[in-house]
Motif scaffolding. Structure first.
Motif, PDB file in Angstrom:
ATOM      1  N   TYR A   1       4.767  -4.213  45.676  1.00  0.00           N
ATOM      2  CA  TYR A   1       5.503  -5.110  46.569  1.00  0.00           C
ATOM      3  C   TYR A   1       6.548  -4.332  47.377  1.00  0.00           C
ATOM      4  O   TYR A   1       6.653  -4.477  48.595  1.00  0.00           O
ATOM      5  N   HIS A   2       7.290  -3.476  46.693  1.00  0.00           N
ATOM      6  CA  HIS A   2       8.312  -2.668  47.384  1.00  0.00           C
ATOM      7  C   HIS A   2       7.676  -1.729  48.401  1.00  0.00           C
ATOM      8  O   HIS A   2       8.198  -1.529  49.493  1.00  0.00           O
TER       9      HIS A   2
ATOM     10  N   LEU B   1      10.961 -14.918  48.973  1.00  0.00           N
ATOM     11  CA  LEU B   1       9.833 -14.924  48.059  1.00  0.00           C
ATOM     12  C   LEU B   1      10.267 -14.357  46.707  1.00  0.00           C
ATOM     13  O   LEU B   1      10.974 -13.367  46.645  1.00  0.00           O
TER      14      LEU B   1
ATOM     15  N   LEU C   1       8.294 -11.585  58.618  1.00  0.00           N
ATOM     16  CA  LEU C   1       7.595 -11.246  57.383  1.00  0.00           C
ATOM     17  C   LEU C   1       8.527 -10.497  56.435  1.00  0.00           C
ATOM     18  O   LEU C   1       8.606 -10.794  55.240  1.00  0.00           O
ATOM     19  N   LYS C   2       9.265  -9.524  56.996  1.00  0.00           N
ATOM     20  CA  LYS C   2      10.213  -8.782  56.174  1.00  0.00           C
ATOM     21  C   LYS C   2      11.275  -9.708  55.601  1.00  0.00           C
ATOM     22  O   LYS C   2      11.597  -9.646  54.414  1.00  0.00           O
TER      23      LYS C   2
ATOM     24  N   PRO D   1       9.593 -12.071  43.883  1.00  0.00           N
ATOM     25  CA  PRO D   1       8.677 -10.930  43.845  1.00  0.00           C
ATOM     26  C   PRO D   1       7.631 -11.094  42.735  1.00  0.00           C
ATOM     27  O   PRO D   1       7.947 -11.602  41.669  1.00  0.00           O
TER      28      PRO D   1
ATOM     29  N   ILE E   1       1.382 -14.640  52.318  1.00  0.00           N
ATOM     30  CA  ILE E   1       1.767 -13.367  52.921  1.00  0.00           C
ATOM     31  C   ILE E   1       0.571 -12.753  53.638  1.00  0.00           C
ATOM     32  O   ILE E   1       0.684 -12.255  54.758  1.00  0.00           O
TER      33      ILE E   1
ATOM     34  N   MET F   1       9.913 -11.772  52.782  1.00  0.00           N
ATOM     35  CA  MET F   1       9.696 -11.012  51.548  1.00  0.00           C
ATOM     36  C   MET F   1      11.005 -10.595  50.890  1.00  0.00           C
ATOM     37  O   MET F   1      11.111 -10.502  49.681  1.00  0.00           O
TER      38      MET F   1
ATOM     39  N   TYR G   1       1.044 -17.589  46.742  1.00  0.00           N
ATOM     40  CA  TYR G   1       2.103 -17.046  47.589  1.00  0.00           C
ATOM     41  C   TYR G   1       1.662 -15.757  48.259  1.00  0.00           C
ATOM     42  O   TYR G   1       1.990 -15.477  49.398  1.00  0.00           O
ATOM     43  N   ILE G   2       0.916 -14.981  47.498  1.00  0.00           N
ATOM     44  CA  ILE G   2       0.398 -13.748  48.080  1.00  0.00           C
ATOM     45  C   ILE G   2      -0.556 -14.092  49.227  1.00  0.00           C
ATOM     46  O   ILE G   2      -0.583 -13.422  50.257  1.00  0.00           O
TER      47      ILE G   2
ATOM     48  N   ILE H   1      -1.784  -5.315  50.508  1.00  0.00           N
ATOM     49  CA  ILE H   1      -1.594  -6.747  50.270  1.00  0.00           C
ATOM     50  C   ILE H   1      -2.791  -7.314  49.491  1.00  0.00           C
ATOM     51  O   ILE H   1      -2.619  -8.095  48.556  1.00  0.00           O
TER      52      ILE H   1
ATOM     53  N   ILE I   1       6.883  -3.546  51.539  1.00  0.00           N
ATOM     54  CA  ILE I   1       8.079  -3.788  52.369  1.00  0.00           C
ATOM     55  C   ILE I   1       8.502  -2.499  53.086  1.00  0.00           C
ATOM     56  O   ILE I   1       8.826  -2.504  54.271  1.00  0.00           O
TER      57      ILE I   1
END
Lengths: 197, 242
Positions: free
Chosen positions: B202-203, B193, B185-186, B195, B117, B189, B113-114, B100, B206
């Motif tokens: 990012y993937h 959000l 959180l999942k 991406p 998270i 995302m 936004y990050i 992250i 997740i």
């Protein structure tokens, strides 16, 4: 998704597995507890709160009164009884009955009916709609860190109403925690990032 | 398929790769060649019965050891759970955290936004850490005391204090809440959000969150299906003792 929660109480392993198989075909459900004896079953139902209980009355030696009394406490759940006895539907009251010799199609059909009933009630809780303007307003206050009581006082509504709104918001968004809701509120410009305490 | 003592350890892992961290927590390393489960456990001085119960409980969510369960000492289970805890605290959580942070440095436009998270994940991490500390400082000592009382058939002063400070029913009550934030959180995302530019990273985050959740589910299955029933049975014995 595993929308419907089921508790199975049946002594015979073979029947349990057979049921398992059928429930897999039914889909949209999840067996959250399996029991092969009656002991502790009714006590655990209070916390498990299943949407459906599939029970073999033989676990309670066919004690119709006890089953009636305990299952009467189950609100918003369906009761399905499995039995070998022909006149089972006369002896007990339940939402559906499964007989040992019923074919797969018949059992599936019977469970499908209950499932669609259950899903209809769940739908009523509006899971897929976007949140309303009113709910957005409530969400904003939640994100700002206000308690239910404070929100109720600010908006001149009852705490009960706030709780209902919260429940609906959580269901619609799929977000449960306050911090999760806060992130959603910021992402959707309901509040600014620096407003968060 | 049930994992048995005569299977090759390599086949066990081929069957379910999620068991890699599990066997590692037992101190078993990859590179088994053709050795069986029995041989590997013997070499690593791991109790075979305990190992089989654990991997099967992880592997098959319908598996529920009943009689076998009574024979495993709680202190072994607790030791294993502690290993799992430390792998969460020292590895899994920081692994995600690092990614992250990396995402944060890679981005310019959506940085705030990050940051959301990141803060959210920090919040989750603190909550999980607190939960783990609670288990290690209160629940596990309680478990060990209960076992000691049951074995000795008498209660020492120290154990009485521990025994009276807690009950396993209390533990069951608070046990579901920790996963809530991780699921949120999942959801955020995946659903809400936009991406960022570095999609790969990012993937990956997740996917790691999914794996962490799965591992946590496995972990709590051991607690709920093995430890809790054992405790309930022992609490009963102690009540009769008094």
């Amino acid at each position: 998704m595993n929308n419907i929660t089921i508790v199975v109480a049946e002594a015979s392993f073979l029947i349990q597995e057979g049921l398992n198989n059928i429930l897999k075909k039914l889909g949209d459900n999840q067996v959250i507890q399996k029991m092969d004896k009656g002991e502790g079953l009714f006590e655990s139902l209070g916390t498990l709160k299943p949407n459906m209980l599939i029970l073999n009355p033989d676990l309670f030696d066919g004690n119709a009164d006890l089953i009636k009394q305990e299952c009467g406490k189950l609100k918003n759940s369906k009761l399905v009884l499995i039995s070998n006895a022909k006149d089972i539907d006369k002896k007990y009251s339940a939402d559906a009955f499964i007989h040992y010799y019923d074919g797969q199609a018949k059992i599936l059909e019977c469970l499908e009916t209950l499932k669609s009933d259950l899903l209809k009630t769940q739908k009523k809780e509006k899971s897929d709609e976007p949140i309303s303007a009113r709910e957005k307003n409530i969400l904003k206050h939640i994100a700002l860190g206000l308690t239910n009581k404070e929100i109720a006082d600010t908006l001149f509504i009852s705490i009960h109403t706030v709780v209902t709104h919260r429940k609906n918001i959580t269901q619609k968004l799929g977000i449960k925690s306050v911090s999760g809701l806060t992130v959603y509120a910021i992402l959707n410009n309901l509040i600014a990032m620096d407003e968060v305490k | 398929m049930r994992i048995t003592k005569d299977m090759k350890m390599a086949d066990v892992i081929q069957m379910n790769y999620m068991l890699i961290p599990v066997i590692y927590r037992f101190g078993i390393n990859l590179g088994f060649g053709d050795k069986t489960v029995t041989e590997i456990c013997g070499g690593a001085e791991v109790d075979l019965n305990f190992f089989l119960q654990m991997v099967n409980t992880y592997h098959d969510k319908d598996y529920f050891p009943k009689e076998e369960l009574q024979s495993i000492p709680s202190k072994d289970i607790v030791a294993y759970l502690k290993m799992t805890h430390s792998s969460y605290l020292n590895e899994k959580l920081s692994e995600i955290e690092v990614l992250i942070e990396e995402l944060q440095h890679a981005e310019f436009e959506d940085e705030k936004y990050i940051l959301l998270i990141r803060n959210f994940f920090e919040g989750y991490k603190n909550e999980l850490t607190e939960h783990i500390m609670h288990e290690e400082e209160l629940v596990f000592p309680y478990v060990l005391a209960v076992e000691e009382i049951c074995e000795a058939r008498s209660i020492s002063d120290r154990n009485r204090k521990l025994y009276e400070s807690f009950s396993i029913a209390e533990y069951q009550e608070g046990h579901d809440d920790v996963e809530e934030k991780l699921m949120d959180l999942k959801t955020i995302m995946i659903k809400y959000l936009t991406p960022p530019l570095n999609k790969n990273l990012y993937h990956k985050i997740i996917q790691l969150l999914f794996m962490l959740e799965q591992d946590l589910n496995y972990h709590s299955r051991i607690e709920d299906k093995v430890l809790v029933p054992k405790m309930i049975a022992m609490e009963k014995i102690i009540t009769e003792l008094n």
